[in-house]
Design an enzyme around this catalytic site. Sequence first.
Site, short mmCIF file in Angstrom:
data_model
loop_
_atom_site.label_atom_id
_atom_site.label_comp_id
_atom_site.label_asym_id
_atom_site.label_seq_id
_atom_site.Cartn_x
_atom_site.Cartn_y
_atom_site.Cartn_z
N ALA A 1 0.85 -1.19 0.02
CA ALA A 1 -0.06 -0.12 -0.06
C ALA A 1 1.00 1.32 0.24
O ALA A 1 0.41 2.23 -0.84
CB ALA A 1 -0.92 -0.11 1.13
N GLU B 1 -0.24 -12.00 -3.09
CA GLU B 1 0.51 -12.37 -4.21
C GLU B 1 -0.39 -12.60 -5.35
O GLU B 1 -0.07 -12.54 -6.68
CB GLU B 1 0.99 -13.84 -4.03
CG GLU B 1 2.08 -13.67 -2.88
CD GLU B 1 2.56 -14.82 -2.21
OE1 GLU B 1 1.87 -15.91 -2.32
OE2 GLU B 1 3.80 -15.05 -1.70
N LYS C 1 -1.74 -14.66 -14.45
CA LYS C 1 -2.98 -15.45 -14.01
C LYS C 1 -4.36 -15.06 -14.84
O LYS C 1 -4.38 -13.97 -15.31
CB LYS C 1 -3.17 -14.71 -12.27
CG LYS C 1 -4.65 -15.03 -11.90
CD LYS C 1 -4.72 -14.11 -10.58
CE LYS C 1 -6.11 -14.62 -9.95
NZ LYS C 1 -6.32 -13.74 -8.87
P1 FAD Z 1 1.86 -3.97 5.59
O1 FAD Z 1 2.42 -4.84 4.36
O2 FAD Z 1 1.51 -4.70 6.61
O3 FAD Z 1 2.49 -2.79 5.44
C1 FAD Z 1 2.39 -1.92 6.97
C2 FAD Z 1 3.76 -1.01 6.81
O4 FAD Z 1 3.51 -0.04 7.77
C3 FAD Z 1 5.13 -1.63 6.93
O5 FAD Z 1 6.02 -1.07 6.17
C4 FAD Z 1 5.48 -1.53 8.58
O6 FAD Z 1 6.84 -1.39 8.83
C5 FAD Z 1 4.89 -0.13 8.55
N1 FAD Z 1 4.56 0.45 10.04
C6 FAD Z 1 3.81 -0.26 10.76
N2 FAD Z 1 3.57 0.29 12.07
C7 FAD Z 1 4.73 1.21 12.02
C8 FAD Z 1 5.44 2.27 12.84
N3 FAD Z 1 5.00 2.37 14.08
N4 FAD Z 1 6.37 2.88 12.39
C9 FAD Z 1 6.92 2.82 11.26
N5 FAD Z 1 6.32 1.94 10.22
C10 FAD Z 1 5.15 1.22 10.66
N6 FAD Z 1 -4.13 -8.82 -1.56
C11 FAD Z 1 -4.10 -9.14 -2.71
O7 FAD Z 1 -4.52 -8.17 -3.64
N7 FAD Z 1 -4.15 -10.50 -3.30
C12 FAD Z 1 -3.94 -11.65 -2.55
O8 FAD Z 1 -3.60 -12.71 -3.07
C13 FAD Z 1 -3.85 -11.27 -0.94
N8 FAD Z 1 -3.65 -11.99 0.00
C14 FAD Z 1 -3.73 -12.08 1.16
C15 FAD Z 1 -3.75 -13.03 2.19
C16 FAD Z 1 -3.88 -12.57 3.42
C17 FAD Z 1 -3.75 -13.62 4.39
C18 FAD Z 1 -3.86 -11.40 3.84
C19 FAD Z 1 -4.05 -11.14 5.33
C20 FAD Z 1 -3.87 -10.26 3.04
C21 FAD Z 1 -4.06 -10.57 1.61
N9 FAD Z 1 -3.84 -9.59 0.76
C22 FAD Z 1 -4.12 -9.89 -0.62
C23 FAD Z 1 -4.16 -8.15 1.03
C24 FAD Z 1 -2.58 -7.54 0.94
O9 FAD Z 1 -1.55 -8.50 1.77
C25 FAD Z 1 -2.44 -6.22 1.54
O10 FAD Z 1 -3.38 -5.49 0.88
C26 FAD Z 1 -1.22 -5.57 1.15
O11 FAD Z 1 -0.09 -6.35 1.48
C27 FAD Z 1 -0.97 -4.20 1.60
O12 FAD Z 1 -0.53 -4.36 2.84
P2 FAD Z 1 -0.20 -2.81 3.64
O13 FAD Z 1 0.83 -2.29 2.90
O14 FAD Z 1 -1.74 -2.24 3.87
O15 FAD Z 1 0.26 -3.35 5.00
#
Ligand code: FAD
Length: 496
Positions: free
Chosen positions: A16, A49, A78
């Site tokens: 994200a 993924e 895919k």
């Molecule tokens: P994260 O990857 O968790 O990133 C969070 C970030 O915030 C990290 O960089 C972390 O270091 C930072 N952070 C947090 N707290 C702090 C702090 N206090 N100080 C500094 N930095 C901080 N989506 C798909 O489109 N296809 C899929 O096949 C899919 N499979 C999934 C399977 C599962 C089981 C899950 C749970 C999710 C899946 N998703 C999938 C969703 C996908 O993984 C997420 O939408 C995507 O990875 C985005 O995650 P994110 O960046 O929001 O969070």
Amino acid sequence: MSHTIKKVVILGGGTAGWISAALLKKLLGSAVSIELVESEKIGTIGVGEATIPPIQHLNNVLGINEVEFIRETKATIKLAIKFEHWKTQGHSYYHSFGAVGKSPAFCHFHHLLKRDNQLENDEHLWQYDLNYLCAEAGKFAKINSKDPILDMPYAYHFDAGLYAKFLRKLSEKMGVVRKEGIVEQVKQCNESGFIQALKLKSGQEITGDFFIDCSGIAALLIQKKLNTGYEDWSHWLRCDRAIAVPSERAETTLNYTRSIAHESGWQWSIPLQHRNGNGLVYSSNYCSEDKAMDLLMSNLEGKAIADPKIIKFQTGRRYKQWNKNVVAVGLSSGFLEPLESTSIHLIQSAVVRLVHLFPHHGVNDTLVTEYNKQSAVEYDQIKDFLILHYHVNQRENSDFWRDMRNMDIPDSLRHKIEIFKENGRLFRDQNDLFLENSWLQVMIGQGIVPRDYHPLANNMSLAQLQATLKKIKEIKQEPMSKLPSHDDFLKHIMKI
Ligand code: FAD
């Protein structure tokens, strides 16, 4: 608050965070400066993924070369998701990205099939779908045809960590500043409640005019600081746990995601170039962690190559995805299980929406309300589509599936099912991510057979209709003999 937005701060460097950074910088250019804070120590969720075709649009806008992208992220193609055992044990169907058949004016193709009694046996439907044919045969190449009937939309499976790295490089080249550090404190204006700065463990303060919360499940800004609240959908989508584990790659690389229904949930299998991604999504109310772990590990096709990771989640969304001067993007904004691989797409569409409504001259209620309205509709529509998969099932071997079948569903979904049951009519709600073709495949695949067809299918004689169907099938099947295998396609890419 009337305050020109000159600096955007992104908290989080997962998928994200880096999609937000790259896309905002690309589209807003020098109008804003962007700083991204992430912590390697905290890390990312490390799953996610499988994607859907609009990701190609994202990559194109970012100017990403497809060959380089496939190489760098260890991506595979895919074409579809194969749903195994979802309707009944032993039955399977595909939700492909392609269009089934070819629709005459104002009449969807499946009405022709219904008139020819072909919908009663669902296997017929996919014989008119090039994506399905290539998925089953393990073939892929880009088809350069001007005839839209031979369109073969595709997406990718990729290593999400490598994709984030790829986007980081791109973003930094465009001028995004990355700051390593753990955010320990968030400073807020006493009067407006707007966020003013993130204070790092090192003591450094990162100030900004506007903040994107990409902190993942932690939701540090949108929830922990602004207390925005969460609409819980776990009475409809009851899974609340996932166990994820990578395994050795299979000899043949599938060009589709597998989604395999189990007693209290389902298992994903996602083929990448260097490994297979696997996971079990399940409901802790129906299955213990030990049992889920056994189930996943005993159903792995290859040897596990890392320890399994347990992830807890709650399905739903923030009441407001934009609150004060914070927009939540990614897991901080809500969670819909990965059944239709929609989360990465939701990141992309959130950032595009933000660009459309960007508060260059300051945050105002009109922009915020519009943003939140659009986000809510988008989440709602995907939610309904996911519930459909669970609700319309004929599985008899567990309380989980029986309860899903018997539960109350949203009126919007009930209406869609009823109207389809009656005579196969399907309508795409405004801006629904899933087109009629997607609803059709899942409705038929899960076992709904319309009672009748639209009278427009009577606009030709039965003999003409059958000749048309035969011709469409031949056109769809014709390219198959010339296409290379998916593995040969990938090998070729690696050599370019
Ligand atoms: P994260 O990857 O968790 O990133 C969070 C970030 O915030 C990290 O960089 C972390 O270091 C930072 N952070 C947090 N707290 C702090 C702090 N206090 N100080 C500094 N930095 C901080 N989506 C798909 O489109 N296809 C899929 O096949 C899919 N499979 C999934 C399977 C599962 C089981 C899950 C749970 C999710 C899946 N998703 C999938 C969703 C996908 O993984 C997420 O939408 C995507 O990875 C985005 O995650 P994110 O960046 O929001 O969070």
